[in-house]
Design an enzyme around this catalytic site. Structure first.
Site, PDB file in Angstrom:
ATOM      1  CE1 TYR A   1      -2.532  -7.747  -0.847  1.00  0.00           C
ATOM      2  CE2 TYR A   1      -4.863  -7.853  -0.629  1.00  0.00           C
ATOM      3  CZ  TYR A   1      -3.620  -8.257  -1.070  1.00  0.00           C
ATOM      4  OH  TYR A   1      -3.732  -9.824  -1.584  1.00  0.00           O
TER       5      TYR A   1
ATOM      6  CE  LYS B   1      -0.741  -8.243  -4.526  1.00  0.00           C
ATOM      7  NZ  LYS B   1       0.317  -9.180  -5.046  1.00  0.00           N
TER       8      LYS B   1
END
Ligand code: AKB
Length: 315
Positions: free
Chosen positions: A140, A144
């Site tokens: 994640y 990002k």
């Protein structure tokens, strides 16, 4: 009322559901198109099914509804991403590409949510600066961090007006989080108000940055409504409101629910939390678009408990 037409991608999520309502207050019910991969539970305005990796459907909807701004919230969060890395990369990166390409072609303003998960264990943990070491340790966070750089690239190369915030853990009574490491800070309130003991998946001393939903929504709208000349950060702005540990949150809740019991059973999310910052320096957001949080730990706790008591009909 402004003439913009807004597209929210991931409108059924923790942030998306509350942000969609706030956008409808600002722009008018019928000028905000909510989209998600599942139908919403309630009919609150225009809605279409959309998987953001489906570029054709995204383009079709943008043209049909004459979209001028996109809030691209669909993402696989930290804990779920570790369980399904390929899905997390696909949704988080290819979804963003589709949104960036559309924003470039149609000259749309785009909001991209980033996160404190872009920081890793080499980043200064206390008062983490805006510009710092970014070596994230989750899929994640990696997606990002890459996404932030793609946003800046599209701004520099094509002039896309893309804006972004690094959200801390978001806490709200209106919706439940799904698949994150900060989820405990919402779950714990539901257990407390129902009068049930809570088993926390992080250690009691794990300090993380958090923000109340009202502040998170206001920050998002203030950033998106600010004049473009004031936006000096085109990767993603650090955003801060409060920082606390599960033990401190438990004490704050006990002021309202004195016999509340909390146990601790740390799982794989403990390592994720320990790689993130404890607190954030959001000077750039304060300077550029006048960001000021309104809620601290005590104010947030009181408001959560009042609203959840209404929801559970506890008097
Ligand atoms: C998560 O815990 O994964 C998210 C986040 C901090 O981005 N809430």
């Amino acid at each position: 009322m402004k003439k913009d037409n807004i597209l929210v991608i991931g409108a059924n999520g923790q942030l998306g559901s509350v942000l969609t309502r706030a956008l409808r207050d600002q722009f008018g019910r019928n000028n905000v198109l909510a989209t998600d991969i599942r139908m919403p539970l309630e009919d609150e305005g225009p809605f279409e099914l959309l998987d953001v990796v489906d570029r054709r459907q995204l383009e079709r909807l943008a043209r049909k509804y004459r979209i001028t701004q996109i809030y691209h919230l669909a993402a696989i969060l930290s804990a779920k991403g570790e369980q399904n890395p390929k899905l997390a990369w696909d949704v988080n990166i290819n979804g963003l590409f589709n949104a960036l390409e559309l924003a470039r072609e149609e000259k749309l303003r785009l909001f991209f949510p980033s996160t404190i998960a872009v920081f890793g264990s080499h980043t200064p943990r206390k008062n983490t600066p805006q510009e710092t070491i970014i070596h994230p340790e989750t899929v994640y966070g990696i997606s990002k961090a890459a996404g932030e750089n793609w946003c800046q690239y599209y701004h520099l190369k094509f002039g896309v007006d893309v804006r972004s915030l690094r959200y801390p853990g978001v806490i709200g009574y209106q919706s439940m989080p799904g698949g994150g490491t900060t989820d405990y800070a919402v779950e714990i309130f539901h257990y407390a108000v129902r009068g049930e003991p809570y088993n926390c998946f992080l250690k009691p001393e794990t300090r993380l940055p958090m923000i109340y939903m009202d502040d998170a929504i206001r920050a998002t709208l203030e950033l998106m409504n600010a004049p473009a000349r004031q936006i000096t950060v085109r990767t993603s702005y650090n955003l801060a409101a409060m920082s606390f540990t599960p033990a401190e949150l438990t004490e704050a809740i006990r002021k309202h629910v004195p016999d509340f019991e909390v146990g601790y059973e740390p799982d794989f999310r403990q390592n994720i939390a320990e790689s993130w910052s404890e607190s954030i320096d959001d000077t750039a957001a304060r300077r550029d678009w006048n960001w000021r949080p309104a809620y601290d730990l005590e104010g947030m706790t009181e408001d959560m408990i009042v609203h959840l008591k209404e929801q559970y009909l506890v008097v």
